[in-house]
Design an enzyme around this catalytic site. Structure first.
Site, PDB file in Angstrom:
ATOM      1  N   GLU A  93      -2.833  -9.324 -18.149  1.00  0.00           N
ATOM      2  CA  GLU A  93      -2.987  -8.576 -17.000  1.00  0.00           C
ATOM      3  C   GLU A  93      -3.974  -7.226 -17.097  1.00  0.00           C
ATOM      4  O   GLU A  93      -4.552  -6.877 -16.250  1.00  0.00           O
ATOM      5  CB  GLU A  93      -1.720  -7.714 -16.426  1.00  0.00           C
ATOM      6  CG  GLU A  93      -0.637  -6.996 -17.205  1.00  0.00           C
ATOM      7  CD  GLU A  93       0.710  -6.856 -16.612  1.00  0.00           C
ATOM      8  OE1 GLU A  93       0.832  -6.872 -15.454  1.00  0.00           O
ATOM      9  OE2 GLU A  93       1.701  -6.731 -17.562  1.00  0.00           O
ATOM     10  N   ASN A 124       1.829   0.078   5.851  1.00  0.00           N
ATOM     11  CA  ASN A 124       2.318  -0.694   4.413  1.00  0.00           C
ATOM     12  C   ASN A 124       3.296  -1.712   4.763  1.00  0.00           C
ATOM     13  O   ASN A 124       4.171  -1.542   5.634  1.00  0.00           O
ATOM     14  CB  ASN A 124       2.847   0.281   3.473  1.00  0.00           C
ATOM     15  CG  ASN A 124       3.817  -0.414   2.514  1.00  0.00           C
ATOM     16  OD1 ASN A 124       4.735  -0.069   2.045  1.00  0.00           O
ATOM     17  ND2 ASN A 124       3.020  -1.469   1.873  1.00  0.00           N
ATOM     18  N   GLY A 125       2.758  -3.140   4.398  1.00  0.00           N
ATOM     19  CA  GLY A 125       3.565  -4.441   4.537  1.00  0.00           C
ATOM     20  C   GLY A 125       2.599  -5.455   5.254  1.00  0.00           C
ATOM     21  O   GLY A 125       1.449  -5.479   4.966  1.00  0.00           O
ATOM     22  N   TRP A 150      -3.771  -1.700  -1.240  1.00  0.00           N
ATOM     23  CA  TRP A 150      -3.658  -3.203  -2.068  1.00  0.00           C
ATOM     24  C   TRP A 150      -3.868  -4.223  -1.231  1.00  0.00           C
ATOM     25  O   TRP A 150      -3.095  -4.648  -0.184  1.00  0.00           O
ATOM     26  CB  TRP A 150      -2.388  -3.077  -2.679  1.00  0.00           C
ATOM     27  CG  TRP A 150      -2.457  -4.168  -3.800  1.00  0.00           C
ATOM     28  CD1 TRP A 150      -2.889  -4.261  -5.163  1.00  0.00           C
ATOM     29  CD2 TRP A 150      -1.750  -5.719  -3.660  1.00  0.00           C
ATOM     30  NE1 TRP A 150      -2.673  -5.475  -5.663  1.00  0.00           N
ATOM     31  CE2 TRP A 150      -2.144  -6.217  -5.031  1.00  0.00           C
ATOM     32  CE3 TRP A 150      -1.101  -6.148  -2.547  1.00  0.00           C
ATOM     33  CZ2 TRP A 150      -1.706  -7.667  -5.061  1.00  0.00           C
ATOM     34  CZ3 TRP A 150      -0.519  -7.711  -2.668  1.00  0.00           C
ATOM     35  CH2 TRP A 150      -1.139  -8.237  -3.909  1.00  0.00           C
ATOM     36  N   HIS A 194       3.860 -31.710 -26.565  1.00  0.00           N
ATOM     37  CA  HIS A 194       3.993 -32.626 -25.505  1.00  0.00           C
ATOM     38  C   HIS A 194       3.074 -32.089 -24.235  1.00  0.00           C
ATOM     39  O   HIS A 194       3.166 -32.505 -23.225  1.00  0.00           O
ATOM     40  CB  HIS A 194       5.554 -31.971 -25.120  1.00  0.00           C
ATOM     41  CG  HIS A 194       6.529 -32.530 -25.972  1.00  0.00           C
ATOM     42  ND1 HIS A 194       6.860 -33.791 -26.156  1.00  0.00           N
ATOM     43  CD2 HIS A 194       7.307 -31.561 -26.690  1.00  0.00           C
ATOM     44  CE1 HIS A 194       7.728 -33.839 -27.192  1.00  0.00           C
ATOM     45  NE2 HIS A 194       8.035 -32.568 -27.383  1.00  0.00           N
ATOM     46  N   GLU A 241       6.240 -12.309 -22.565  1.00  0.00           N
ATOM     47  CA  GLU A 241       5.773 -10.943 -22.439  1.00  0.00           C
ATOM     48  C   GLU A 241       4.255 -10.549 -23.068  1.00  0.00           C
ATOM     49  O   GLU A 241       3.729  -9.975 -22.289  1.00  0.00           O
ATOM     50  CB  GLU A 241       6.909 -10.027 -22.588  1.00  0.00           C
ATOM     51  CG  GLU A 241       6.914  -8.700 -22.545  1.00  0.00           C
ATOM     52  CD  GLU A 241       6.656  -8.226 -21.089  1.00  0.00           C
ATOM     53  OE1 GLU A 241       6.799  -9.096 -20.041  1.00  0.00           O
ATOM     54  OE2 GLU A 241       6.170  -6.992 -20.859  1.00  0.00           O
ATOM     55  N   LYS A 264       1.401  -1.226  -9.277  1.00  0.00           N
ATOM     56  CA  LYS A 264       2.664  -1.211 -10.081  1.00  0.00           C
ATOM     57  C   LYS A 264       3.803  -1.657  -9.232  1.00  0.00           C
ATOM     58  O   LYS A 264       4.819  -2.023  -9.717  1.00  0.00           O
ATOM     59  CB  LYS A 264       2.842   0.398 -10.528  1.00  0.00           C
ATOM     60  CG  LYS A 264       3.968   0.582 -11.289  1.00  0.00           C
ATOM     61  CD  LYS A 264       3.706   1.315 -12.714  1.00  0.00           C
ATOM     62  CE  LYS A 264       4.754   1.230 -13.523  1.00  0.00           C
ATOM     63  NZ  LYS A 264       4.873   0.216 -14.446  1.00  0.00           N
ATOM     64  N   LYS A 284       1.206  -9.206 -20.780  1.00  0.00           N
ATOM     65  CA  LYS A 284       0.637  -8.158 -20.992  1.00  0.00           C
ATOM     66  C   LYS A 284      -0.776  -8.249 -21.306  1.00  0.00           C
ATOM     67  O   LYS A 284      -1.713  -7.570 -20.577  1.00  0.00           O
ATOM     68  CB  LYS A 284       1.007  -7.509 -22.358  1.00  0.00           C
ATOM     69  CG  LYS A 284       1.691  -6.070 -22.229  1.00  0.00           C
ATOM     70  CD  LYS A 284       2.623  -5.403 -21.300  1.00  0.00           C
ATOM     71  CE  LYS A 284       2.956  -6.054 -20.238  1.00  0.00           C
ATOM     72  NZ  LYS A 284       3.869  -5.549 -19.107  1.00  0.00           N
ATOM     73  N   CYS A 303       0.971  -1.156   0.026  1.00  0.00           N
ATOM     74  CA  CYS A 303       0.037   0.032   0.068  1.00  0.00           C
ATOM     75  C   CYS A 303       1.073   1.012  -0.106  1.00  0.00           C
ATOM     76  O   CYS A 303       1.923   1.205  -0.150  1.00  0.00           O
ATOM     77  CB  CYS A 303      -0.875   0.064   1.489  1.00  0.00           C
ATOM     78  SG  CYS A 303      -1.705  -1.586   1.554  1.00  0.00           S
ATOM     79  N   ARG A 329       0.838   2.104  -5.928  1.00  0.00           N
ATOM     80  CA  ARG A 329       1.027   1.212  -4.809  1.00  0.00           C
ATOM     81  C   ARG A 329      -0.343   0.437  -4.448  1.00  0.00           C
ATOM     82  O   ARG A 329      -0.249  -0.678  -3.623  1.00  0.00           O
ATOM     83  CB  ARG A 329       1.836   1.730  -3.599  1.00  0.00           C
ATOM     84  CG  ARG A 329       2.761   2.599  -3.718  1.00  0.00           C
ATOM     85  CD  ARG A 329       3.244   3.243  -2.687  1.00  0.00           C
ATOM     86  NE  ARG A 329       3.979   2.209  -2.029  1.00  0.00           N
ATOM     87  CZ  ARG A 329       5.019   1.722  -1.775  1.00  0.00           C
ATOM     88  NH1 ARG A 329       6.197   2.475  -2.579  1.00  0.00           N
ATOM     89  NH2 ARG A 329       5.712   0.896  -1.100  1.00  0.00           N
TER      90      ARG A 329
HETATM   91  C1  G6P Z   1       4.345  -5.620 -10.926  1.00  0.00           C
HETATM   92  C2  G6P Z   1       3.840  -4.793 -11.990  1.00  0.00           C
HETATM   93  C3  G6P Z   1       4.631  -5.272 -13.291  1.00  0.00           C
HETATM   94  C4  G6P Z   1       6.086  -5.492 -13.030  1.00  0.00           C
HETATM   95  C5  G6P Z   1       6.368  -6.180 -11.661  1.00  0.00           C
HETATM   96  C6  G6P Z   1       7.968  -6.181 -11.450  1.00  0.00           C
HETATM   97  O1  G6P Z   1       3.894  -6.985 -11.034  1.00  0.00           O
HETATM   98  O2  G6P Z   1       2.630  -4.799 -12.191  1.00  0.00           O
HETATM   99  O3  G6P Z   1       4.217  -4.554 -14.319  1.00  0.00           O
HETATM  100  O4  G6P Z   1       6.657  -6.030 -14.057  1.00  0.00           O
HETATM  101  O5  G6P Z   1       5.804  -5.821 -10.670  1.00  0.00           O
HETATM  102  O6  G6P Z   1       8.191  -4.880 -11.086  1.00  0.00           O
HETATM  103  P1  G6P Z   1       9.515  -4.086 -10.970  1.00  0.00           P
HETATM  104  O7  G6P Z   1       9.237  -2.767 -10.373  1.00  0.00           O
HETATM  105  O8  G6P Z   1      10.399  -4.727 -10.057  1.00  0.00           O
HETATM  106  O9  G6P Z   1       9.874  -4.022 -12.361  1.00  0.00           O
END
Ligand code: G6P
Length: 584
Positions: free
Chosen positions: A463, A98-99, A72, A479, A456, A579, A460, A2, A26
């Site tokens: 998510e 936060n934590g 969060w 397989h 990747e 994020k 994307k 958070c 956050r």
């Molecule tokens: C979260 C974000 C992702 C990101 C990952 C790692 O899951 O939603 O977009 O790739 O964290 O984040 P970082 O800040 O360590 O690159």
């Protein structure tokens, strides 16, 4: 995980909201604040984004102090009861956290036996219930000595004129401005009003008041810390002509490339790597989470092509369970946009036990990861606001390429200087997104670099669109995963590598013969006969092999974006995600 903010000064409400807006990356499950005014608390909470809280507030503002939180959810559903701030049983003490408190269940049952009533399910409320009556530094010390786990805390009472704080593992900063004081999870909260700040270390606690800032160490002794200057660029970007930050950030790819060139052509860019001799190492580990992990996989290929050193990429959350050989001859490269990802920080702390060298690639150079690493490289992506990482991925891959070349003293900038990324063809990508947006499942396949791009691209898409998607190596389909292919299931084939194109095509045809629908993202010229097997073809501009995965991901990031938009979702703030992930 958070974001927390505490503020002393004029216009408490307005400044707490401004702080929360900066911290929303956050988490945005709920937001709340409490202001202490004339020995009473003024409390406001809302489920959802900070905007929802803002709408609930009236115009009246206060001078004094308050604390606020954006959540969060980790423990307990998303509800008003679980929304911070949390309160002591007598209602005199309010706290934001936060934590994650690991021993909260034990503490809770002890408190319940002592007739403390809990209105919610969070671990944070347990800390609040450990307070009653007057707040003091001794009381804070007494409480944090009983906590196990991660916490950044801001605590106030109805009667005190101070905001108390404490930290372990979760980031926390305090700062003094001309007419205000702050405690916050991130310096961006106070960067416009303060010139310097203090980074609170694990185990430290203290208080801020109009008299000043007091910081104590683990032993309860006052800690005369040196303030750090705020010399980072915190300019908050805006969406400009775009509907969402995500599309804007994808379209900043060439700006990122420019930033990287401008930064790394300066001699001092590698200043801190001057004494660095890569030949000393017999193993390189690349470690990250989510998108950063995928950048690590790309980096592994760059390194292996150039260095005669074993390279392995690891998911940070799994690293400590791999029993890898790590010692003073290991170089561990940590990749993290935020530099605050708890799993990545824990992995770094783990390898330090084995005397490995640590190097981190971050977008936030004042971050915890950067401060704990032996060496730091800036990925120069600029602020990234959308939760799904796009331009930072590109920047991570580029800086890994530069590093691989730097290690072998190869010219690392000339290729980049003559290059511009192509932003893909929206006239082809948008119709494909319209076609895909109602599907329930989507597969991505590829080989080599293209498999990493598939991973990747799949991340994307899932998510931000919430469509179930997965990536598979083309050759592995038969397989197991081939069993999942049924009529009309879209399979996106990523194929840029001429050397294995024929094999990848065969795997694609195996899908088609089982009813799967083929979509091709490729830079390879194909004839009519091959073309006829694909329902959609998205051509990718050809470029140097090293840059091909980066060039290709741009069109796939756009595909994910347009699918989310077609589904009426906000790609910038996907549900359940944040994020910066500051819990393990
Ligand atoms: C979260 C974000 C992702 C990101 C990952 C790692 O899951 O939603 O977009 O790739 O964290 O984040 P970082 O800040 O360590 O690159």
């Amino acid at each position: 995980m958070c974001g927390i903010v505490g503020y002393i000064g004029n216009n408490v409400k307005e400044n707490l909201i401004k702080g929360l807006e900066k911290l929303e990356y956050r988490g945005y499950d709920s937001a709340g604040m409490v202001i202490s005014n004339n020995n009473e608390f003024i409390v406001e909470k809302a489920v959802g984004e900070v905007e929802k809280l803002k709408k609930k507030l009236n115009d009246k503002d206060y001078t004094g102090l308050g604390i606020a939180h954006t959540r969060w959810a980790t423990h307990g559903e998303i509800s008003i009861n679980n929304c911070h701030p949390h309160f002591s049983s007598d209602g005199n003490v309010a706290l934001v956290h936060n934590g994650i408190i690991e021993n909260f269940e034990n503490l809770k049952s002890y408190l319940e036996k002592n007739e403390k009533y809990f209105y919610g399910q969070t671990d944070s409320e347990v800390i609040a219930k450990m307070f009653d009556g007057e707040l003091s530094l001794n009381k804070i010390k007494d409480v944090i000595d009983k906590l196990k786990g991660a916490y950044a805390l801001a605590i106030i009472s109805k009667k005190n004129d101070e905001i108390f704080f404490a930290k372990n593992k979760s980031p926390l900063y305090v700062a003094k401005g001309d007419d205000c004081f702050y405690v916050a999870s991130d310096p961006s909260v106070f960067s416009e009003r303060c010139q310097e700040f203090y980074s609170i270390e694990d185990g430290e606690y203290g208080c801020i008041s109009v008299q000043g800032i007091e910081i104590y160490n683990k032993e309860g002794k006052i800690n005369e810390k040196i303030a750090k200057e705020i010399d980072f660029d915190f300019t908050t970007s805006n969406k400009e002509q775009y509907n969402h930050f995500m599309l804007k950030e994808i379209n900043e790819s060439n700006k990122v490339l420019e930033n990287i060139i401008a930064f790394y052509e300066k001699e001092e860019a590698f200043e801190n790597l001057k004494s660095f001799d890569v030949k000393k190492y017999n193993r390189i580990y690349l470690v990250g989470c989510g998108t950063a992990y995928h950048a690590g996989l790309i980096g592994e290929k760059y390194f292996k092509e150039r260095l005669n050193i074993d390279c392995f990429t690891r998911k940070a959350s799994e690293f400590i369970y791999q029993n890898d050989i790590i010692n003073e001859n290991s170089l561990c490269i940590f990749i993290s946009q935020s530099g605050e990802t708890a799993d990545t920080i824990s992995a770094l702390e783990y390898v330090k036990n084995f005397n490995a060298t640590t190097l981190s690639l971050v977008n936030v150079t004042y971050s915890t990861l950067a401060s704990k690493s032996d060496y730091v490289l800036n990925i120069c992506a600029g602020q990234e606001k959308a939760v799904a990482s796009t331009k930072a991925y590109l920047a991570q891959c580029l800086v890994l390429l530069i590093l691989a070349k730097y290690f072998i003293k190869e010219d690392f900038l000339s290729v980049l200087k003559d290059f511009q990324f192509d932003y893909g063809n929206d006239d082809l990508i948008i119709p494909l997104a319209k076609h895909l947006h109602n599907h329930e499942k989507i597969f991505f396949i590829g080989r080599g670099f293209d498999y990493i791009t598939a991973l990747e691209a799949s991340l994307k898409l899932k998510e931000i669109s919430y469509i179930f998607s997965c990536a598979e190596c083309s050759g592995e389909l038969k397989h197991g995963s081939l069993a999942l292919i049924d009529n009309g299931l879209p399979v996106i084939v990523i194929a840029n590598d001429e050397s294995c194109f024929a094999k990848t095509l065969n795997n694609a045809y195996e899908v088609k013969s089982r009813g799967g629908e083929l979509i091709l993202f490729s830079s390879i010229d194909i004839d009519k006969e091959i073309e006829n097997n694909f329902k959609y073809i998205i051509p990718i501009n050809k470029c140097k092999d090293d840059l091909m995965p980066i060039q290709t991901i741009i069109s796939l990031q756009k595909l994910a974006y347009y699918v989310a938009v077609e589904r009426n979702l906000n790609p910038d703030k996907p549900r359940n995600l944040a994020k910066s992930v500051t819990v393990e």
